[in-house]
Design a protein around this motif. Structure first.
Motif, PDB file in Angstrom:
ATOM      1  N   SER A 280      -4.435   4.921  -7.340  1.00 32.36           N
ATOM      2  CA  SER A 280      -3.194   5.713  -7.317  1.00 32.36           C
ATOM      3  C   SER A 280      -2.771   6.071  -8.741  1.00 32.36           C
ATOM      4  O   SER A 280      -3.479   6.799  -9.437  1.00 32.36           O
ATOM      5  N   TYR A 281      -1.662   5.526  -9.198  1.00 28.12           N
ATOM      6  CA  TYR A 281      -1.052   6.017 -10.431  1.00 28.12           C
ATOM      7  C   TYR A 281      -1.860   5.748 -11.695  1.00 28.12           C
ATOM      8  O   TYR A 281      -1.678   6.420 -12.707  1.00 28.12           O
ATOM      9  N   ALA A 282      -2.787   4.791 -11.664  1.00 26.59           N
ATOM     10  CA  ALA A 282      -3.564   4.494 -12.877  1.00 26.59           C
ATOM     11  C   ALA A 282      -4.503   5.627 -13.266  1.00 26.59           C
ATOM     12  O   ALA A 282      -4.862   5.760 -14.436  1.00 26.59           O
ATOM     13  N   MET A 283      -4.919   6.450 -12.303  1.00 26.68           N
ATOM     14  CA  MET A 283      -5.890   7.502 -12.597  1.00 26.68           C
ATOM     15  C   MET A 283      -5.297   8.900 -12.471  1.00 26.68           C
ATOM     16  O   MET A 283      -6.018   9.878 -12.316  1.00 26.68           O
ATOM     17  N   LEU A 284      -3.973   9.010 -12.551  1.00 24.03           N
ATOM     18  CA  LEU A 284      -3.313  10.304 -12.391  1.00 24.03           C
ATOM     19  C   LEU A 284      -2.691  10.817 -13.686  1.00 24.03           C
ATOM     20  O   LEU A 284      -1.897  11.751 -13.664  1.00 24.03           O
TER      21      LEU A 284
ATOM     22  N   THR B  89       2.920   8.388  -6.436  1.00 20.54           N
ATOM     23  CA  THR B  89       2.334   9.722  -6.576  1.00 20.54           C
ATOM     24  C   THR B  89       3.397  10.798  -6.442  1.00 20.54           C
ATOM     25  O   THR B  89       3.395  11.797  -7.183  1.00 20.54           O
ATOM     26  N   VAL B  90       4.325  10.622  -5.515  1.00 21.27           N
ATOM     27  CA  VAL B  90       5.433  11.574  -5.349  1.00 21.27           C
ATOM     28  C   VAL B  90       6.311  11.595  -6.601  1.00 21.27           C
ATOM     29  O   VAL B  90       6.740  12.656  -7.065  1.00 21.27           O
ATOM     30  N   ALA B  91       6.568  10.420  -7.164  1.00 21.27           N
ATOM     31  CA  ALA B  91       7.378  10.351  -8.386  1.00 21.27           C
ATOM     32  C   ALA B  91       6.703  11.113  -9.528  1.00 21.27           C
ATOM     33  O   ALA B  91       7.367  11.814 -10.299  1.00 21.27           O
ATOM     34  N   LEU B  92       5.379  10.998  -9.624  1.00 19.15           N
ATOM     35  CA  LEU B  92       4.655  11.725 -10.677  1.00 19.15           C
ATOM     36  C   LEU B  92       4.715  13.230 -10.463  1.00 19.15           C
ATOM     37  O   LEU B  92       4.743  13.996 -11.431  1.00 19.15           O
ATOM     38  N   ALA B  93       4.733  13.662  -9.196  1.00 20.46           N
ATOM     39  CA  ALA B  93       4.880  15.095  -8.919  1.00 20.46           C
ATOM     40  C   ALA B  93       6.214  15.601  -9.452  1.00 20.46           C
ATOM     41  O   ALA B  93       6.300  16.718  -9.997  1.00 20.46           O
ATOM     42  N   GLN B  94       7.256  14.792  -9.348  1.00 22.95           N
ATOM     43  CA  GLN B  94       8.568  15.166  -9.877  1.00 22.95           C
ATOM     44  C   GLN B  94       8.549  15.232 -11.397  1.00 22.95           C
ATOM     45  O   GLN B  94       9.185  16.108 -12.012  1.00 22.95           O
ATOM     46  N   LEU B  95       7.818  14.299 -12.021  1.00 21.72           N
ATOM     47  CA  LEU B  95       7.696  14.313 -13.479  1.00 21.72           C
ATOM     48  C   LEU B  95       7.004  15.591 -13.947  1.00 21.72           C
ATOM     49  O   LEU B  95       7.417  16.208 -14.933  1.00 21.72           O
ATOM     50  N   ARG B  96       5.969  15.989 -13.226  1.00 22.15           N
ATOM     51  CA  ARG B  96       5.231  17.197 -13.611  1.00 22.15           C
ATOM     52  C   ARG B  96       6.059  18.452 -13.358  1.00 22.15           C
ATOM     53  O   ARG B  96       5.986  19.421 -14.117  1.00 22.15           O
TER      54      ARG B  96
ATOM     55  N   LEU C 235       0.819  -1.215   0.000  1.00 23.22           N
ATOM     56  CA  LEU C 235       0.000   0.000   0.000  1.00 23.22           C
ATOM     57  C   LEU C 235       0.851   1.262   0.000  1.00 23.22           C
ATOM     58  O   LEU C 235       0.430   2.306  -0.508  1.00 23.22           O
ATOM     59  N   MET C 236       2.051   1.182   0.549  1.00 23.67           N
ATOM     60  CA  MET C 236       2.939   2.351   0.564  1.00 23.67           C
ATOM     61  C   MET C 236       3.404   2.751  -0.835  1.00 23.67           C
ATOM     62  O   MET C 236       3.897   3.863  -1.030  1.00 23.67           O
ATOM     63  N   GLN C 237       3.233   1.859  -1.804  1.00 21.33           N
ATOM     64  CA  GLN C 237       3.617   2.200  -3.180  1.00 21.33           C
ATOM     65  C   GLN C 237       2.658   3.224  -3.785  1.00 21.33           C
ATOM     66  O   GLN C 237       3.002   3.888  -4.770  1.00 21.33           O
ATOM     67  N   MET C 238       1.468   3.351  -3.229  1.00 28.89           N
ATOM     68  CA  MET C 238       0.509   4.337  -3.736  1.00 28.89           C
ATOM     69  C   MET C 238       1.034   5.763  -3.556  1.00 28.89           C
ATOM     70  O   MET C 238       1.152   6.509  -4.534  1.00 28.89           O
ATOM     71  N   PRO C 239       1.408   6.196  -2.338  1.00 23.80           N
ATOM     72  CA  PRO C 239       1.995   7.537  -2.219  1.00 23.80           C
ATOM     73  C   PRO C 239       3.373   7.643  -2.856  1.00 23.80           C
ATOM     74  O   PRO C 239       3.747   8.713  -3.357  1.00 23.80           O
ATOM     75  N   ARG C 240       4.119   6.550  -2.848  1.00 20.25           N
ATOM     76  CA  ARG C 240       5.461   6.587  -3.440  1.00 20.25           C
ATOM     77  C   ARG C 240       5.404   6.930  -4.926  1.00 20.25           C
ATOM     78  O   ARG C 240       6.157   7.774  -5.419  1.00 20.25           O
TER      79      ARG C 240
END
Length: 286
Positions: free
Chosen positions: A209-213, A181-188, A174-179
């Motif tokens: 998490s990442y599938a809908m972001l 998300t943080v990586a995607l913030a860096q991409l943006r 479950l911790m991979q969900m925020p992990r």
């Protein structure tokens, strides 16, 4: 037994084996029998009913990248079986079986190459690997894919296919969900696009998490997309849900995704999106 009988029996045995194992594919939707070669040449889409079957990373990469040329990114090393989990089998045994059947390290594989001349890092979740479940290795692979996209100044495109979080890793999964998300913030922050292609099925914590972001949300026709199963939702809200309410077409109609794209058209559509969204650096030579 005469030589003629031996030859005849050998031909009958060979024909039977080829027919059962190699020559025919039975569609999971319409149950039509299709020549396996025809089915494979059609990118594993049923030519009778257009059902999109599940495919793995190699098929995706070969279909997407120009001239089938691409570089597989190294899978990260992570600690295996951190909880020493065991149900009917040991988790380590399940991992060994999945690796033997798929010849992959874990459920998410990344590759780097060109799509219609435009650079992209593409990640593919393999449902054949423990249902594409999201564990620590999947989270680490996702982060590696994002970092490579930032390094190469190109988009990250992800094909999702998962039953959700990997229960054998508990809270670490479950911790991979925020992990992620943080990586995607860096991409943006780097000004780079993230494009998601939702394939059948995409469910559970991956959907949450990442599938809908994605900056753009694409789905293949008929893909099952949701968080909880239909029966669970109906029992919770005590209402009958509409037919096909978790399928790609219903979600497009109700604004949850941006487009439904046939597998044959995906390469062209992704190339156009990369051209619209990516910086000019994405067109540079690899």
């Amino acid at each position: 037994m005469s030589w003629l009988s031996r030859v005849r029996n050998g031909i009958q045995s060979l024909t039977k084996r080829q027919s059962a194992d190699n020559l025919w594919h039975k569609c999971r939707k319409c149950e039509s029998m299709v020549f396996t070669k025809e089915w494979e040449d059609n990118l594993y889409v049923c030519p009778r009913c257009d059902h999109h079957d599940r495919v793995g990373p190699k098929v995706r990469f070969d279909a997407l990248f120009d001239r089938q040329k691409y570089e597989i990114l190294d899978s990260p090393e992570v600690r295996e079986d951190p909880l020493k989990f065991r149900d009917t089998k040991r988790y380590t045994d399940r991992l060994k079986a999945a690796r033997s059947s798929t010849e992959e390290r874990d459920a998410l594989i990344n590759a780097f190459g060109k799509i219609e001349g435009k650079l992209a890092v593409v990640g593919v979740q393999d449902f054949a690997f423990m249902g594409g479940s999201m564990g620590v290795a999947v989270g680490a692979a996702f982060v590696i894919g994002v970092k490579q996209a930032i390094k190469k100044r190109c988009p990250y495109i992800l094909f999702t296919a998962a039953g959700g979080a990997r229960m054998q890793e508990g809270i670490l999964s479950l911790m991979q969900m925020p992990r992620t998300t943080v990586a995607l913030a860096q991409l943006r922050e780097a000004g780079l696009p993230y494009i998601v292609v939702l394939t059948d099925p995409t469910t559970g914590g991956v959907t949450a998490s990442y599938a809908m972001l994605g900056d753009v949300q694409i789905a293949e026709p008929g893909a099952l997309i949701g968080f909880a199963g239909q029966r669970v939702i109906e029992q919770t809200i005590r209402e009958k849900l509409p037919e096909g309410f978790q399928r790609a077409e219903y979600l497009l109609e109700h604004g949850m995704i941006d487009m439904v794209v046939h597998r044959h058209a995906l390469k062209d559509r992704l190339a156009r999106l990369v051209g619209y969204l990516a910086p000019s650096g994405a067109k540079a030579a690899a």
